[in-house]
Design a protein around this motif. Sequence first.
Motif, PDB file in Angstrom:
ATOM      1  N   CYS A 157       0.851  -1.199   0.000  1.00 23.73           N
ATOM      2  CA  CYS A 157       0.000   0.000   0.000  1.00 23.73           C
ATOM      3  C   CYS A 157       0.890   1.253   0.000  1.00 23.73           C
ATOM      4  CB  CYS A 157      -0.916  -0.025   1.228  1.00 23.73           C
ATOM      5  SG  CYS A 157      -1.830   1.505   1.503  1.00 23.73           S
ATOM      6  N   TRP A 214       2.617   2.860  -3.322  1.00 21.30           N
ATOM      7  CA  TRP A 214       1.928   3.907  -4.088  1.00 21.30           C
ATOM      8  C   TRP A 214       2.386   5.293  -3.600  1.00 21.30           C
ATOM      9  CZ3 TRP A 214      -1.135   8.149  -3.333  1.00 21.30           C
ATOM     10  CH2 TRP A 214      -1.788   8.659  -4.459  1.00 21.30           C
ATOM     11  N   GLU A 253       4.284   8.431  -5.348  1.00 23.97           N
ATOM     12  CA  GLU A 253       3.573   9.714  -5.328  1.00 23.97           C
ATOM     13  C   GLU A 253       4.494  10.820  -4.807  1.00 23.97           C
ATOM     14  OE1 GLU A 253       0.807  10.644  -6.499  1.00 23.97           O
ATOM     15  OE2 GLU A 253       0.267  12.483  -5.422  1.00 23.97           O
ATOM     16  N   ILE A 259      -6.249   4.572  -7.719  1.00 23.27           N
ATOM     17  CA  ILE A 259      -6.323   3.640  -6.581  1.00 23.27           C
ATOM     18  C   ILE A 259      -7.604   3.877  -5.763  1.00 23.27           C
ATOM     19  CG2 ILE A 259      -4.973   5.117  -5.009  1.00 23.27           C
ATOM     20  CD1 ILE A 259      -3.666   2.625  -3.872  1.00 23.27           C
TER      21      ILE A 259
END
Length: 173
Positions: free
Chosen positions: A120, A123, A127, A169
């Motif tokens: 998780c 991501w 970013e 997402i």
Amino acid sequence: MLSDKIQAALNEQINAELWSAYLYLSMGMYYEHKGLPGVANWFKIQFKEEQAHAEIFMNYLNRRGARVVLKPIAEVPVDGWDTPADVFKATLSHEQTVTALINNLYAMAEAEHDYATRDCLTWFVNEQVEEEENAQALIDKFTLVGDNGMGLYTLDRELAARTFVAPAILTKE
Ligand code: FEO
């Protein structure tokens, strides 16, 4: 099942993302008042992006049967960004702090062999590269134009075109 330590750390990160949202809203309002609506728009979109980041963590905790615990959001600065270059320098510095928070969470998940949480967080690792890159690009552009009126007007119009696109997402859940 998530450990208590990971649950607490992810809840802290939700608070940090919401604080970031509030900070960027404050920057947006400062530039709304200052008469650069494009810069203000960029920060108002950033406000939404940070709320989306908090939502990604909230969805993840909920999917794992963990509890989202919302804490008070601390006060944010309301000025100190006289020029657009200043405000994007403050943005870059803040994003570097957030990157360190994400990296710490990633290391914590890895140390606990919590690979779902680590994935998780991947991501967010990516970013953060984008967040820092965007802030640096805007520092460069505003430094280049300095206080040239036409340059500022043109860049402000460019930033006025930014729109919010929810992260994939979030929309696929
Ligand atoms: Fe949620 Fe700007 O990082």
